[in-house]
Scaffold this active site. Structure first.
Site, PDB file in Angstrom:
ATOM      1  N   ARG A  94     -13.006  -9.147   1.581  1.00 25.69           N
ATOM      2  CA  ARG A  94     -11.601  -8.556   1.111  1.00 25.69           C
ATOM      3  C   ARG A  94     -10.892  -9.757   1.435  1.00 25.69           C
ATOM      4  NH1 ARG A  94      -9.631  -3.211   1.195  1.00 25.69           N
ATOM      5  NH2 ARG A  94      -7.707  -4.334   0.803  1.00 25.69           N
ATOM      6  N   ASP A 128     -17.493   6.733  -1.527  1.00 21.42           N
ATOM      7  CA  ASP A 128     -16.307   6.789  -0.830  1.00 21.42           C
ATOM      8  C   ASP A 128     -15.981   7.951  -0.391  1.00 21.42           C
ATOM      9  OD1 ASP A 128     -14.209   5.421   0.421  1.00 21.42           O
ATOM     10  OD2 ASP A 128     -12.759   5.564  -1.493  1.00 21.42           O
ATOM     11  N   ARG A 140       0.771  -1.144   0.153  1.00 24.57           N
ATOM     12  CA  ARG A 140       0.030  -0.072  -0.046  1.00 24.57           C
ATOM     13  C   ARG A 140       0.760   1.163  -0.135  1.00 24.57           C
ATOM     14  NH1 ARG A 140      -5.233   1.303   3.579  1.00 24.57           N
ATOM     15  NH2 ARG A 140      -6.032  -0.135   1.869  1.00 24.57           N
ATOM     16  N   HIS A 186      -7.206   0.822  -6.461  1.00 21.97           N
ATOM     17  CA  HIS A 186      -7.583  -0.017  -5.128  1.00 21.97           C
ATOM     18  C   HIS A 186      -8.086  -1.205  -5.713  1.00 21.97           C
ATOM     19  CE1 HIS A 186      -7.555  -1.144  -1.337  1.00 21.97           C
ATOM     20  NE2 HIS A 186      -8.616  -0.059  -0.808  1.00 21.97           N
ATOM     21  N   GLN A 211      -9.630  -4.009  -3.472  1.00 22.75           N
ATOM     22  CA  GLN A 211     -11.041  -3.682  -2.997  1.00 22.75           C
ATOM     23  C   GLN A 211     -12.049  -4.087  -3.994  1.00 22.75           C
ATOM     24  OE1 GLN A 211     -12.099  -2.232   0.152  1.00 22.75           O
ATOM     25  NE2 GLN A 211     -13.898  -2.976  -0.714  1.00 22.75           N
ATOM     26  N   CYS A 222     -16.555   1.030   0.558  1.00 23.39           N
ATOM     27  CA  CYS A 222     -15.061   0.479   1.083  1.00 23.39           C
ATOM     28  C   CYS A 222     -14.998   0.272   2.505  1.00 23.39           C
ATOM     29  CB  CYS A 222     -14.084   0.591   0.060  1.00 23.39           C
ATOM     30  SG  CYS A 222     -13.357   2.293   0.134  1.00 23.39           S
TER      31      CYS A 222
HETATM   32  N1   CP Z   1     -11.075  -0.276   2.504  1.00 16.87           N
HETATM   33  C1   CP Z   1      -9.799  -0.183   2.956  1.00 16.87           C
HETATM   34  O1   CP Z   1      -8.936  -0.481   2.099  1.00 16.87           O
HETATM   35  O2   CP Z   1      -9.743  -0.229   4.239  1.00 16.87           O
HETATM   36  P1   CP Z   1      -8.245   0.213   5.006  1.00 16.87           P
HETATM   37  O3   CP Z   1      -7.833   1.318   4.678  1.00 16.87           O
HETATM   38  O4   CP Z   1      -9.027  -0.200   6.563  1.00 16.87           O
HETATM   39  O5   CP Z   1      -7.296  -1.063   4.676  1.00 16.87           O
END
Ligand code: CP
Length: 313
Positions: free
Chosen positions: A292, A224, A101, A128, A131, A264
């Site tokens: 996930r 989001d 990430r 992403h 997701q 998400c």
């Molecule tokens: N939706 C998502 O990626 O959640 P986090 O940022 O908590 O990993």
């Protein structure tokens, strides 16, 4: 050839469908596959905060028989002291896959270019894709076949989630609509890429500023946060800019009566979504969060199988 998952269109329509089918099987039988038995290790690196991604990769790697090595940039040499390329060369001799990430998509591309094990985008500023595998699995569970369904993403069209919705839904043959203010429209190249995919999958792409029009007749309504990680200092401006784009009961009333709502998470009630929608009967956010785990496990199994090289680690 090593396969990576840096953006949603790294998977063909058939490959995306295979992974979603495997995810459904892994959800039914959680310990069905053990490709990391040994145990092999997967590096999971966070340059940004996370709850869902951190937990689901850690649990999923353990379910697959492996060990998650959770790292962060602050506690390693990565970035300031050592290049991404050299980091990749060190990691790929010891781990079975690298999950990262980070901020710039270009960093993931550099990591993948120098890694002989699969590199997975666990969120970048641009996309992403993990997701979206979870989101498509959730939609499939609630709505059946994906092709032909209509999804309306309402909010920040320039965000990583909007971009991933464009590419992943186009790949699945869905009709994807993005409703966003003029200053927050999606990247033109991503829209063009989604349109090109749709031309062969039978999907369609619509970009508009009209949230109600986007929601009209939709099978799925998605939003989001308006303030993504790294944009906290812009919060007041962004909240003002997104006035009229909150997904509330009046927006949902335009969608199909059986439409589902997705987010998400983390969510900010009273901003991008009203509490009655987020916590209401059409919301499937907890299925989405759980998925996930299953989607990422299927992705890892598939990437490890698809990569020609024997995995070290
Ligand atoms: N939706 C998502 O990626 O959640 P986090 O940022 O908590 O990993």
């Amino acid at each position: 050839m090593t396969r990576h998952f840096l953006r949603d269109d790294n998977l063909s329509p058939a490959e995306q469908a295979q992974i979603l089918d495997l995810a459904a099987r892994l959800k039914e039988d959680r310990f069905l596959a053990k490709p990391l038995q040994g145990p092999k290790t997967v590096a999971v690196i966070f340059d940004k905060t996370s709850t869902r991604t951190r937990v689901s990769f850690a649990v999923g790697i353990a379910d697959l028989g492996g060990v998650p090595l959770i790292m962060d940039a602050q506690g390693s040499q990565m970035g300031a002291k050592e290049s991404i390329a050299d980091t990749a060369r060190v990691l790929d001799r010891q781990v079975a896959a690298i999950v990262w990430r980070t901020f710039a998509q270009s960093g993931l591309e550099e990591m993948a270019a120098h890694s002989e094990v699969p590199v997975v985008n666990a969120l970048s500023d641009e996309f992403h894709p993990c997701q979206l595998l979870a989101d498509l699995l959730t939609i499939k569970e609630h709505k059946g076949e994906l092709a032909g369904l209509t999804v309306a993403f309402i909010g920040d069209g320039s965000s990583n989630m909007a971009h991933s919705y464009l590419l992943a839904c186009a790949t699945a043959g869905m009709n994807v609509r993005i409703a966003a203010p003029a200053a927050y429209q999606p990247d033109a190249q991503v829209v063009a890429d989604a349109q090109a995919i749709s031309a062969s999958t039978g999907g369609s792409v619509t970009v508009t500023q009209d949230a109600k029009a986007a929601a009209t007749g939709a099978d799925v309504v998605v939003t989001d946060t308006w303030v993504s990680m790294g944009q906290e200092d812009q919060k007041a401006q962004r909240v003002a800019d997104f006035a009229g784009y909150e997904v509330d009961a009046s927006i949902m009333a335009n969608a199909n009566a059986e439409a589902i709502f997705m987010h998400c998470l983390p969510a900010y009630r009273g901003y991008e979504v009203s509490a009655d929608v987020l916590d209401g009967p059409q919301s499937v956010i907890w299925d989405e969060a759980e998925n996930r785990l299953h989607a990422q496990k299927a992705l890892l199994v598939w990437l490890l199988q698809a990569s020609a090289r024997d995995v070290r680690g």
